[in-house]
Enzyme design. Sequence first.
Site, mmCIF file in Angstrom:
data_model
loop_
_atom_site.group_PDB
_atom_site.id
_atom_site.type_symbol
_atom_site.label_atom_id
_atom_site.label_comp_id
_atom_site.label_asym_id
_atom_site.label_seq_id
_atom_site.Cartn_x
_atom_site.Cartn_y
_atom_site.Cartn_z
ATOM 1 N N LYS A 184 81.780 34.282 35.117
ATOM 2 C CA LYS A 184 82.743 33.833 34.456
ATOM 3 C C LYS A 184 81.935 32.243 33.925
ATOM 4 O O LYS A 184 81.567 31.491 34.883
ATOM 5 C CB LYS A 184 84.113 33.597 34.495
ATOM 6 C CG LYS A 184 84.828 34.816 34.298
ATOM 7 C CD LYS A 184 84.909 35.371 33.005
ATOM 8 C CE LYS A 184 85.850 34.533 32.153
ATOM 9 N NZ LYS A 184 87.244 34.657 32.411
ATOM 10 N N GLU A 223 88.623 24.589 24.762
ATOM 11 C CA GLU A 223 89.981 25.151 24.911
ATOM 12 C C GLU A 223 90.917 23.967 25.034
ATOM 13 O O GLU A 223 91.924 23.970 24.444
ATOM 14 C CB GLU A 223 90.118 26.190 25.921
ATOM 15 C CG GLU A 223 89.298 27.766 25.770
ATOM 16 C CD GLU A 223 89.356 28.679 26.967
ATOM 17 O OE1 GLU A 223 89.190 29.649 26.793
ATOM 18 O OE2 GLU A 223 89.749 27.954 28.059
#
Length: 514
Positions: A296, A303
């Site tokens: 990831k 965000e």
Amino acid sequence: MDMGQQASHADEHLALWGGRFASGPSPELARLSKSTQFDWRLADDDIAGSRAHARALGRAGLLGDDELRRMEDALDELQRQVDSHEFEPIEDDEDEATALERGLISIAGDDLGGKLRAGRSRNDQIATLIRLWLRRHARCIASQLLRLVDAIIVQSQRAGGCVMPGRTHMQHAQPVLLAHQLMAHAWPLLRDVDRLQDWDRRIDQSPYGSGALAGSTLGLDPRAVADELGFSSVTDNSIDGTSSRDLVAEFSFVAAMIGVDLSRFSEEIIIWNTQEFAFVRLDDAYSTGSSIMPQKKNPDIAELARGKAGRLIGDLTGLMATLKGLPTAYARDLQEDKEAVFDQVDTLEVLLPAFTGMVSTLSFDTQRMESQAPTGFALATDIAEWLVKSGVPFRHAHELSGACVKLAESRGQELWNLDDADFSRIFAGFIPQEKAPEVRSVLSTQGSVAARNGRGGTAPERVREQIRDARASVRRLEGFALSTSDGPAYRPPRHHTGGQEGTLRGRRESGVTA
Ligand code: ARG
């Protein structure tokens, strides 16, 4: 703490209204009332105000020359003790003003220290301090925004002629330059800075001298105080000066709007960074890993920006609700104005540098963007407009272009795969048969963007012009961002790290999330 002890503390420290009160405040009231945990960050501005006020008292003959000199020395000493943390609010100080009066009296003695409160109230004081504080931080946020706009401009220049799919409703619509799409995020941010500059013109009035609500009988000169504090003028109405917070709310709106603008940009980056889009790669230093999934790479800055927009809006909403329906003149509800904007400023001042770092280190997969740009029949409008230029009414042109899309779609092809016979057949009756295949000249993304050359359009020369104009706006707004709101005699506050301010400034976001 027993009651006797509490009452004596009250006598000692909370003596601002001691006269008619038989006892000090209950512990429950004291805890509720206390604001030093958030308003101590106004201490430097308060001391600056006190210095200006002392000189106003001097000019009015209420402090003798020697008294004024000793008062100024005491205020210098108080500032030194605040800077070095030798002096800090204690449990019994209700707010920053109460604490500073206690500090001043401990340095200058009761007689001299007790003279400074004449002709001012915490109501006009606090209304002035929040203005001073916001004006300074508005400039800081403006500078940070301009650095972000610089980063967008640099990326747009780097993007050169790269064409990408422009979308409406998230569907392929028309090809646009990557630079054009990026610059679409620069303009709202420039308007936010412009809003701050415009707001600053309205907030540039000092309420000092308004007293509790009606002004003062002591013949002080509010203009001189305003001047020392860097305000161009004095508020016109002392009730308005002490009790309106529309200008705090207006700042709060701009802060919330900045959050929304960053959030829109964030959403774009988050989508572009998905495996399906794969338009952009984030730099390692500005993305995070997962504690469990080794593959990831997460867009946490974007965000967090998107998430913090909610919080910035919440601060504005809470403040508006606080202000609604207040009686006209100071009410204690107004103390609630500060945490809202402090939180917004802290949020933006920590968010913007990270956001700028992320933007300036984005790397775009321009080949992939270019290859996607014409797909999804994104050139259908170009066909329709080519027909219009050949004299076909747009209503028919739209239908003819739609017929091209329908045919290509039924064959699983793109528009440029249709052959000459297809175009001649579809355009029959509107365009001479031999001319029909010339439509192919507009079936390229480069041709499509180049043709959109009206002002503000996506044609390369228009985008270059737009980047030039944006640069000029940055330079113009820098005049505000780099200016100082401080008057000649104003002593710029040094950053004391006692409050939240320091901790938030120094904090770094940790890099790993799930
Ligand atoms: N701490 C208050 C505020 O932040 C100012 C004090 C005014 N208090 C008063 N009782 N008039 O708004």
